[in-house]
Design an enzyme around this catalytic site. Sequence first.
Site, PDB file in Angstrom:
ATOM      1  N   ASP A  86     128.884  44.332  10.539  1.00  0.00           N
ATOM      2  CA  ASP A  86     129.458  45.556   9.952  1.00  0.00           C
ATOM      3  C   ASP A  86     129.271  45.535   8.475  1.00  0.00           C
ATOM      4  OD1 ASP A  86     130.629  47.719   8.817  1.00  0.00           O
ATOM      5  OD2 ASP A  86     132.099  48.093  10.733  1.00  0.00           O
ATOM      6  N   HIS A 234     105.018  55.760  -5.061  1.00  0.00           N
ATOM      7  CA  HIS A 234     103.376  55.191  -4.565  1.00  0.00           C
ATOM      8  C   HIS A 234     102.630  55.760  -5.927  1.00  0.00           C
ATOM      9  CE1 HIS A 234     104.966  53.622  -1.151  1.00  0.00           C
ATOM     10  NE2 HIS A 234     105.142  54.628  -0.553  1.00  0.00           N
TER      11      HIS A 234
END
Length: 481
Positions: A86, A234
């Site tokens: 967790d 990108h």
Amino acid sequence: MSFDLVFFGGTGDLTWRKLMPALFQAFRHGKLPAGGRILAVARDEQSDEKYRAWLKERFQDVEGAKRPSDEEFARFAELVHYLRMDLSQPADYAKLKTWLQARNADTAVLYLATSPHLFPQICEQLGAAGLNAPHIRVVLEKPLGHDLASAQEINRVVRSVFSETQAFRIDHYLGKPSVQNLMALRFGNVLFEPLWRRESIANIQITLAEGIGVGTRGDFYNRTGALRDMIQNHALQLLTMVAMEPPSSHDADAIRDEKLKVLKSLKPFTEESVARDVVRGQYRAGTAGGHSVPGYQQEQKVPAGSTCETFVALRTEIQNWRWAGVPFYLRTGKRLAARDAQIVVNFRPTPHNIFPGVSQPNKLVIKLQPEDGLELHLLAAKGTGQQEMLAPVSLDLDFDKAFAENRVGAYERLLLDAIAGRLNLFVRSDEQEQAWRWVEPILQAWAKDTTGPRPYAAGTWGPAAASALVARDGFAWSEEQ
């Protein structure tokens, strides 16, 4: 060199679709260093054996030649382990620390393949647990933030725990063979550098086109959009690789210093120039691959009336001596006419044409996908005597064929670089923040614009305004030439 590679988000799409298959290819090619362990971390309650069986089932979706045989997967799976965590619980980070310290590998790479909003929490917990020693590296997936302020906050937290040399901000386009060969083309050969400037180049186009729609990722995409998803990272990284000055060495910071200079030299946007030089669109129903496909607003988990852009085309300039006056056109979109990623360098025409017939200028096409390669488009003589004229020819280098024995995929290359500590292909925090600084005026202008994105039919090349954007300068997109 022994290493431990930990994937936070070990059951997520990125891990099983991209990262684990890339690691398997490195394993198959004998490139993965010996003495490695791979740990998947997620909330599910699973054993090593159950996770391996789950992963083997997912590997059936890997494309044919890259799919492992049962024997290959069995050998690879011996490296793979699982730990339930967790991410909000300090005690679970203590369990991770115990697992890592069981053998104290030379290098530990912690790959955050989770939602970026969890990055600060994970890094803070890693720091509190003492999991930030010099031999530990953290890999951060994009998108890093949704605007400049959130990106700066993520970087602030990361820097409070890890040094800059420990932080690997990944952009998988920088791992593509064609991008690496762009560096080699420019800085390993004498042929192009004298021409790589405004006197010889008319314009440069960067296209990142996808034929698919948003699919089942409508909720994520609607929060992100094409500008954040593709242009800010990108496309701008590709632009810097094309336009940067020759670095003083192949050292990571020498390269990234030059890329940062390009980002700082980009012409800033104003509200007026956004209206003039940026086109945003959203796909409507149309045809793709011979089949009818829905529009963006009919996709799963997309709210009705969404103004999220699925297409962006823009014009910019770099304000320095090398590139003054040369337009750079960037374009990306979903549900376009083809899956096509390429950089097109259009050269200027000859100053005086003495041949009849075709007189189109030369161009260099750097292909990124679906194939990797280079095409140099030239003109050659055709016919004889009075009938002699010029005709287009091309020199085509297919990297898949030329380097078949040493082909390395983008994620495979980048994962191996992260393990080895090579930062050359990773993005520095100041680069990333400067890219956000440049796109933020576009986001702000769109927030005030009530007209929304322009519609375009699925299976086309986007709104007509994108063609008009380039035609205004007397040019055309590569598929229209």
